[in-house]
Design a protein around this motif. Structure first.
Motif, PDB file in Angstrom:
ATOM      1  N   THR A 126       0.007  -3.654  -2.852  1.00 15.07           N
ATOM      2  CA  THR A 126      -1.297  -3.378  -2.256  1.00 15.07           C
ATOM      3  C   THR A 126      -2.417  -3.622  -3.254  1.00 15.07           C
ATOM      4  OG1 THR A 126      -0.276  -1.712  -0.822  1.00 15.07           O
ATOM      5  CG2 THR A 126      -2.667  -1.635  -1.064  1.00 15.07           C
ATOM      6  N   LEU A 150      -2.247  -7.759   5.130  1.00 12.72           N
ATOM      7  CA  LEU A 150      -3.250  -6.794   5.578  1.00 12.72           C
ATOM      8  C   LEU A 150      -2.702  -5.904   6.690  1.00 12.72           C
ATOM      9  CD1 LEU A 150      -6.434  -9.070   5.701  1.00 12.72           C
ATOM     10  CD2 LEU A 150      -5.920  -7.297   4.007  1.00 12.72           C
ATOM     11  N   THR A 151      -1.991  -6.509   7.618  1.00 16.80           N
ATOM     12  CA  THR A 151      -1.400  -5.736   8.719  1.00 16.80           C
ATOM     13  C   THR A 151      -0.381  -4.740   8.190  1.00 16.80           C
ATOM     14  OG1 THR A 151      -1.755  -7.534  10.296  1.00 16.80           O
ATOM     15  CG2 THR A 151      -0.090  -5.906  10.866  1.00 16.80           C
ATOM     16  N   ASP A 154      -2.249  -1.843   6.480  1.00 15.72           N
ATOM     17  CA  ASP A 154      -2.891  -0.999   7.491  1.00 15.72           C
ATOM     18  C   ASP A 154      -1.874  -0.104   8.191  1.00 15.72           C
ATOM     19  OD1 ASP A 154      -5.211  -0.235   9.108  1.00 15.72           O
ATOM     20  OD2 ASP A 154      -4.222  -1.335  10.727  1.00 15.72           O
ATOM     21  N   ALA A 155      -0.716  -0.657   8.508  1.00 13.92           N
ATOM     22  CA  ALA A 155       0.298   0.101   9.243  1.00 13.92           C
ATOM     23  C   ALA A 155       1.009   1.130   8.375  1.00 13.92           C
ATOM     24  CB  ALA A 155       1.324  -0.866   9.837  1.00 13.92           C
ATOM     25  N   ILE A 157      -0.280   2.465   5.169  1.00 10.73           N
ATOM     26  CA  ILE A 157      -1.066   2.924   4.028  1.00 10.73           C
ATOM     27  C   ILE A 157      -0.795   4.379   3.650  1.00 10.73           C
ATOM     28  CG2 ILE A 157      -3.133   3.519   5.380  1.00 10.73           C
ATOM     29  CD1 ILE A 157      -4.707   2.257   2.935  1.00 10.73           C
ATOM     30  N   LEU A 191     -10.190  -6.165  10.275  1.00 13.52           N
ATOM     31  CA  LEU A 191      -9.225  -5.416   9.481  1.00 13.52           C
ATOM     32  C   LEU A 191      -9.444  -5.620   7.983  1.00 13.52           C
ATOM     33  CD1 LEU A 191      -6.695  -3.713   9.105  1.00 13.52           C
ATOM     34  CD2 LEU A 191      -5.309  -5.763   9.519  1.00 13.52           C
ATOM     35  N   GLN A 192      -9.637  -6.847   7.545  1.00 13.12           N
ATOM     36  CA  GLN A 192      -9.841  -7.086   6.116  1.00 13.12           C
ATOM     37  C   GLN A 192     -11.024  -6.282   5.605  1.00 13.12           C
ATOM     38  OE1 GLN A 192      -9.410 -11.013   4.312  1.00 13.12           O
ATOM     39  NE2 GLN A 192     -11.391 -10.802   3.316  1.00 13.12           N
ATOM     40  N   ARG A 194     -12.328  -3.557   6.842  1.00 11.78           N
ATOM     41  CA  ARG A 194     -12.047  -2.116   6.887  1.00 11.78           C
ATOM     42  C   ARG A 194     -11.216  -1.677   5.691  1.00 11.78           C
ATOM     43  NH1 ARG A 194      -8.828  -0.743  10.665  1.00 11.78           N
ATOM     44  NH2 ARG A 194      -8.527  -2.619  11.918  1.00 11.78           N
ATOM     45  N   LEU A 195     -10.212  -2.471   5.342  1.00 11.55           N
ATOM     46  CA  LEU A 195      -9.375  -2.111   4.204  1.00 11.55           C
ATOM     47  C   LEU A 195     -10.135  -2.238   2.889  1.00 11.55           C
ATOM     48  CD1 LEU A 195      -5.914  -3.611   5.204  1.00 11.55           C
ATOM     49  CD2 LEU A 195      -6.557  -1.202   5.094  1.00 11.55           C
ATOM     50  N   LEU A 198     -12.317   0.716   2.523  1.00 11.11           N
ATOM     51  CA  LEU A 198     -11.547   1.901   2.165  1.00 11.11           C
ATOM     52  C   LEU A 198     -11.249   1.927   0.667  1.00 11.11           C
ATOM     53  CD1 LEU A 198      -9.934   4.405   3.139  1.00 11.11           C
ATOM     54  CD2 LEU A 198      -7.973   2.886   3.448  1.00 11.11           C
TER      55      LEU A 198
END
Length: 207
Positions: A126, A150-151, A154-155, A157, A191-192, A194-195, A198
Motif C-alpha cells: 500500500t 486501488l480496488t 479500498d476493499a 484497508i 476512488l484514486q 479518495r484514497l 485519506l
C-alpha cells in the motif's frame, strides 16, 4: 521453486505495486533528482530512497530486526550511484524474502506494532502504491495508479492496518507516519482521489 507454500497473491501484488513505482522512476530525468515532491521533506531521490530502504527494512524485520532497528535504518542510503538498479534490487530482495516458506506467518516487530508477515507485506504494498503517485506528480509523469491495486486497498484497508498504532484510518492517529487529509473532498470523487486524500495527499499539488 520460489513460491512454494506461500500466498502468491501477496507477493505478486507487492511486485505489481513496485513495478508501477519502477516505471515512473525510469522516466525521472537526470536533472530532476533534487525536484520537490508532495512529501515536503523529500526530493525525488529521497522519496525513491525511502521506498527502496523500506523494502530492505522489511526484509530485516523478517530476519529478526526490531522496530528500533527499522527506524534507525529508515533513511540509510539504499540507492547508491545507480538508483533504478538499486531500487529493482530492493524489490527482488523483498519479494524473495516474503516468498520464503512461513514468511507470511512470521511475527515481525514493526514500528506500529507486532504484525504477521502477510500484514506487513500488505502495508508495504500500500505504501508503494501511494508513493507512486508522489513520484509521478513530482516527475511530471502520468499519475494514474493501477486500478486493481486501488480496488484491493479500498476493499481491505481496515484489515491492512488492523491493530496498528499508527494508521491512515485511525481517528486517534498521531500522523507520525501517515499525513492527515488535506482540504475537503467531494463524496463523488474517484476512488484514486479518495484514497490519496485519506493518505493526506493534496490533489492540487504541483511542483
Amino acid at each position: 521453486m520460489l513460491y512454494t507454500m506461500v500466498d502468491l497473491g501477496s507477493v505478486e501484488r507487492f511486485v505489481a505495486a513496485s513495478n508501477g513505482f519502477a516505471r515512473v522512476l525510469r522516466v525521472v530525468g537526470s536533472d530532476q533528482w533534487a525536484a520537490r515532491t508532495p512529501c515536503s521533506e523529500w526530493d525525488i531521490r529521497a522519496l525513491a530512497n525511502h521506498v527502496a530502504a523500506g523494502n530492505l527494512n522489511y526484509v530485516r524485520l523478517l530476519d529478526g530486526a526490531t522496530a528500533a532497528d527499522f527506524l534507525r535504518m529508515r533513511d540509510a542510503d539504499a540507492l547508491g550511484s545507480d538508483p533504478t538498479a538499486s531500487f529493482d534490487a530492493s524489490v527482488r530482495e523483498c519479494a524473495l524474502a516474503f516468498a520464503r516458506p512461513g514468511a507470511l506467518d512470521r511475527v515481525v516487530d514493526h514500528p506500529s506494532g507486532r504484525l504477521v508477515g502477510g500484514q506487513a507485506l500488505a502495508v508495504r504494498t500500500t505504501d508503494t502504491v501511494i508513493h507512486t503517485w508522489d513520484l509521478a506528480r513530482a516527475a511530471g509523469a502520468d499519475d494514474s495508479l493501477d486500478p486493481q491495486l486501488l480496488t484491493w486497498i479500498d476493499a481491505n484497508i481496515h484489515d491492512i492496518y488492523a491493530g496498528m498504532a499508527e494508521t491512515p484510518v485511525s481517528q486517534e492517529s498521531t500522523h507520525r507516519f501517515y499525513a492527515a487529509p488535506v482540504r475537503e473532498l467531494g463524496t463523488d470523487a474517484p476512488l484514486q482521489d479518495r484514497l490519496l486524500h485519506l493518505f493526506g495527499r493534496d490533489l492540487a499539488w504541483t511542483g
